[in-house]
Scaffold this active site. Structure first.
Site, PDB file in Angstrom:
ATOM      1  N   GLU A  14       5.179  81.501  56.221  1.00 41.28           N
ATOM      2  CA  GLU A  14       5.933  82.472  55.436  1.00 41.28           C
ATOM      3  C   GLU A  14       6.124  83.832  56.093  1.00 41.28           C
ATOM      4  O   GLU A  14       7.114  84.507  55.841  1.00 41.28           O
ATOM      5  CB  GLU A  14       5.242  82.665  54.069  1.00 41.28           C
ATOM      6  CG  GLU A  14       5.240  81.445  53.189  1.00 41.28           C
ATOM      7  CD  GLU A  14       6.639  80.930  52.886  1.00 41.28           C
ATOM      8  OE1 GLU A  14       7.523  81.760  52.583  1.00 41.28           O
ATOM      9  OE2 GLU A  14       6.834  79.716  52.989  1.00 41.28           O
TER      10      GLU A  14
ATOM     11  N   SER B 197     -16.482  41.434   8.601  1.00 39.61           N
ATOM     12  CA  SER B 197     -17.926  41.355   8.332  1.00 39.61           C
ATOM     13  C   SER B 197     -18.719  42.507   8.919  1.00 39.61           C
ATOM     14  O   SER B 197     -19.943  42.524   8.794  1.00 39.61           O
ATOM     15  CB  SER B 197     -18.481  40.067   8.929  1.00 39.61           C
ATOM     16  OG  SER B 197     -17.832  38.969   8.377  1.00 39.61           O
TER      17      SER B 197
END
Ligand SMILES: [Zn+2]
Length: 756
Positions: A81, A347
């Site tokens: 950059e 159950s």
């Protein structure tokens, strides 16, 4: 003329001094504050990121100091950059002039040539991309340079620049793409990351990975040219395999994360920076794989989905939660969280009925009659059927629960009363049972109320804990945006629902591989190489199939079925989710088997006759050890004259001893065999009576009937009237007799149970 020129000169001078001076105006520091954390990270118990939630500002951000950034990333960023970053004063004059000329020639903005300082300024406030705004930014950049050190500016850049996919700042990007903090980036990864901010959409690794890779190579070459890395380092790094975390990895344990987010209130959610949860993502991944693999083999049975929960018994921590097989599978409603969906448990609630019965005087050896029976209810008679469509006659509670027969469970609940079970289920965290106890009635024990897998697992974990219920825990720590801990909301509840003795006996029955053989066979998936209690459940019309169970350490709940409620076919606890349950238990415990279940104090063992449930004697067809809550153990020796065919243990001695009694013509009509009576807590004890009634046939006239209870004469009555007999908790064998000598006749005995 001269004056005007002088004035103009003066004006220009003032302007130059003004502009120059303004460059030394300090940059407003408040704009440079890290600002609020813009996202909430949900992690597993070890810090593995499960999901990052964006705030309204829309960007992942995690502020780090320059010391926490890998030096490779700093070098690669400078090369990419702003190679002259440490030389210029915010603006790189030669490149600005070059860019200006290019722009003027083409008539539009084509070259950025922004320094890192300029990019920081640009990221602080969005402006239109005009020449004027570029000049304004340059002016701000110089002011920034006069306010902050180079290192501070670099830190501002690395924390503010966008890296695509809503990742703002190097730390967020590093965690997103490489799943690690940016302090740990190697040279190859650093160069890869540094290449993205120049053009976050063109170098988006998820859209154009080769483009991002090309940019990485350019940066590495530039670094090599400038001597920042050696040629050897370049070759090693440039050919290093770059692995970007798959996009789906940003959405781990989706149902669990949704559950966490749902529990956070709106404003609170945005004041948090991190929620550390109880989930163990390593385990979660394995559980997801097992769920998916087992569902593949269950598809032919018409099963399309399933859910799994793993709880740690100690703290109630949710260690794994898979709400469905595939969250992204919209064809099978994958986004429905099956762990929270309400369904009939079949159950699976029976153990709680029996735990209550144990506390109220029944024992695992109590004989209950499994026979066709119509239970009167408000809506008419209720006639429960067994899963195998058969009745099995008088049966001990241990076998009735282990084999999951329905009639005994309903008979026991009828004696206890559904209201009491309902209240205990509420204590066990079944908040979903919202209707009144009367709505469910006796069917409650056969699972006619809808509950969730999470509730079931929590209730079974209470059995594993010796009867103590504890709300499950999903969050370990919450961190606010200021880095301080935030109190975890939510009511924490711990309550002793069952006595440790009752819970232990239920656990012992549910982990008794022999007891369930009649229903499940010898090769049941629940026979594991370590102690493990398990119970299955199948809802009406085969819509839902459950297995919930536990070791001393963890509780596992599994459900399979269809979210659209379509029934399955040929599915039982063994063929449905039983094998999946087994594999998860093996995964959790195979390497380090859990200890046996800890036995509480106050239990006694007795050797009993398997047929009568009473103390075994030599003539009984066998004997077995049973566990009793102290005080409820049987005191009478088995009275049964085990006739021919009574069992494999029958000996000639017992046959010769068996009296050749005449066929009884005396018959007890009340109570019936296997009856269970409950003492009403409201009525005074002296009024708690039942009438014993017998019927004689073949003998004329009134005769005195003797009533023998547990071998002792309880009283006499004149036939046909009965004897009022006072109820007290315990198991009783009642016989009626009449006459003397050769004329003496005796009834067949009737066994009953009285509970409190
Ligand atoms: Zn016996």
């Amino acid at each position: 003329m001269r004056n005007r020129r002088r004035a103009l000169l003066f004006g220009v001078l003032v302007l130059v001094i003004g502009v120059t001076g303004s460059l030394y105006l300090p940059f407003p520091k408040s704009k440079l504050d890290p600002g609020p954390v813009l996202s909430l990270r949900i992690t597993d118990r070890n810090g593995v990121l499960l999901r990052e939630v964006l705030s309204d500002e829309g960007g992942r951000c995690r502020w780090v100091g320059l010391g926490e950034v890998s030096p490779h990333l700093i070098r690669a960023t400078l090369v990419s950059e702003d190679r002259n970053f440490f030389l210029h004063k915010g603006v790189n004059i030669p490149s600005v002039i070059r860019a200006l000329l290019q722009n003027l020639r083409s008539g539009r903005i084509i070259s950025g040539a922004s320094t890192i300082s300029q990019q920081v300024v640009r990221n602080l406030g969005r402006r239109p991309r005009t020449l004027l705004s570029k000049l304004f930014e340059a002016w701000l950049a110089v002011r920034l340079e006069n306010t902050l050190s180079k290192e501070e500016i670099l830190a501002q850049y690395l924390n503010r620049v966008p890296y695509g996919n809503l990742a703002q700042g190097a730390e967020a990007a590093s965690r997103l793409y490489f799943d690690k903090p940016c302090s740990q980036l190697g040279p190859a990864e650093a160069a890869f990351l540094a290449g993205i901010p120049r053009s976050p959409s063109a170098s988006n690794p998820y859209r154009d990975f080769p483009a991002a890779l090309r940019r990485q190579k350019e940066i590495l070459q530039a670094m090599a040219r400038r001597g920042l890395i050696t040629a050897e380092e370049y070759h090693r790094t440039a050919f290093e395999d770059i692995r970007v975390s798959p996009e789906a990895d940003r959405f781990r344990a989706p149902h669990f994360c949704d559950l966490i987010l749902g529990s956070l209130k709106g404003p609170q959610r945005y004041r948090l920076s991190e929620v550390r949860t109880t989930l163990d993502y390593g385990l979660q991944k394995k559980v997801e794989v097992l769920l998916s693999r087992h569902l593949d083999s269950l598809r032919e049975k018409g099963i399309t989905n399933g859910s799994v929960i793993v709880l740690d018994n100690d703290g109630g921590d949710v260690l794994a939660l898979a709400g469905s097989c595939d969250f992204f599978d919209s064809r099978h409603d994958g986004q429905v969280n099956g762990a929270l969906a309400l369904r009939q448990p079949g159950s699976a609630l029976k153990p709680f009925t029996y735990a209550l019965a144990l506390e109220r005087g029944m024992t695992a050896a109590s004989v209950i009659d499994d026979a066709p029976y119509a239970f009167p209810t408000l809506e008419g008679n209720y006639e429960p059927q067994n899963y195998d469509r058969k009745f099995h006659g008088p049966i001990r509670m241990r076998s009735a629960l282990a084999c999951s027969y329905n009639v005994p469970a309903v008979a026991v609940l009828e004696a206890i009363g559904p209201d009491l079970l309902y209240r205990r289920l509420k204590d066990l965290g079944f908040d979903s049972l919202r209707k009144s106890p009367g709505f469910y009635g006796l069917g409650l024990t056969l699972g006619n109320g809808e509950v969730s897998l999470l509730e079931l697992a929590g209730a079974y974990a209470a059995l594993a804990r010796g009867g103590r219920f504890q709300t499950d825990r999903t969050v370990i720590r919450m961190t606010g945006e200021n880095g301080k801990d935030v109190p975890i909301p939510g009511p924490e509840r711990a309550v002793d629902v069952f006595s440790p003795g009752a819970a232990f006996i239920i656990t012992n029955i549910l982990s008794d591989g022999d007891a369930r053989v009649p229903s499940f066979g010898y090769r049941s998936p629940f026979n594991l190489p370590f102690p493990c209690a398990a119970k299955t459940g199948t809802s009406k019309d085969y819509r839902d199939n459950w297995t919930i169970g536990y070791t001393p350490r963890q509780t596992v709940g599994v459900w399979v079925g269809n979210f659209d409620g379509k029934p399955m076919h040929d599915v039982s606890g063994i063929t449905g989710c039983g094998p999946l349950f087994r594999d998860i238990m093996l995964l959790l415990n195979a390497k380090d088997p859990p200890p046996p279940f800890a036995e509480p104090r106050g239990l006694v063992r007795r050797s009993i006759c398997p047929l009568s449930g009473r103390l075994a004697r030599a003539l009984c067809p066998g004997r077995m050890d049973e566990i009793f809550i102290s005080g409820t153990e049987p005191r009478e020796v088995c009275w049964t004259s085990h006739g021919a065919g009574a069992g494999p243990g029958l000996t000639t001695a017992s046959i010769s001893e068996a009296p050749s009694r005449p066929e009884p013509v005396l018959r007890i009509v009340f109570p019936r065999e296997g009856g269970i009576f409950k003492i009403d807590p409201v009525l005074r004890k002296e009024y708690q009576m039942i009438g014993l009634k017998a019927e004689r046939s073949g003998v004329d006239g009134p005769r005195t009937i003797e009533w023998w209870v547990n071998g002792r004469m309880a009283g006499t009555s004149a036939s046909p009237s009965g004897l009022s007999w006072k109820l007290a908790p315990g198991s009783y064998t009642i016989k009626a007799a009449s006459g003397t000598g050769v004329l003496r006749i005796e009834s067949r005995p009737v066994r009953i149970i009285v509970i409190t």
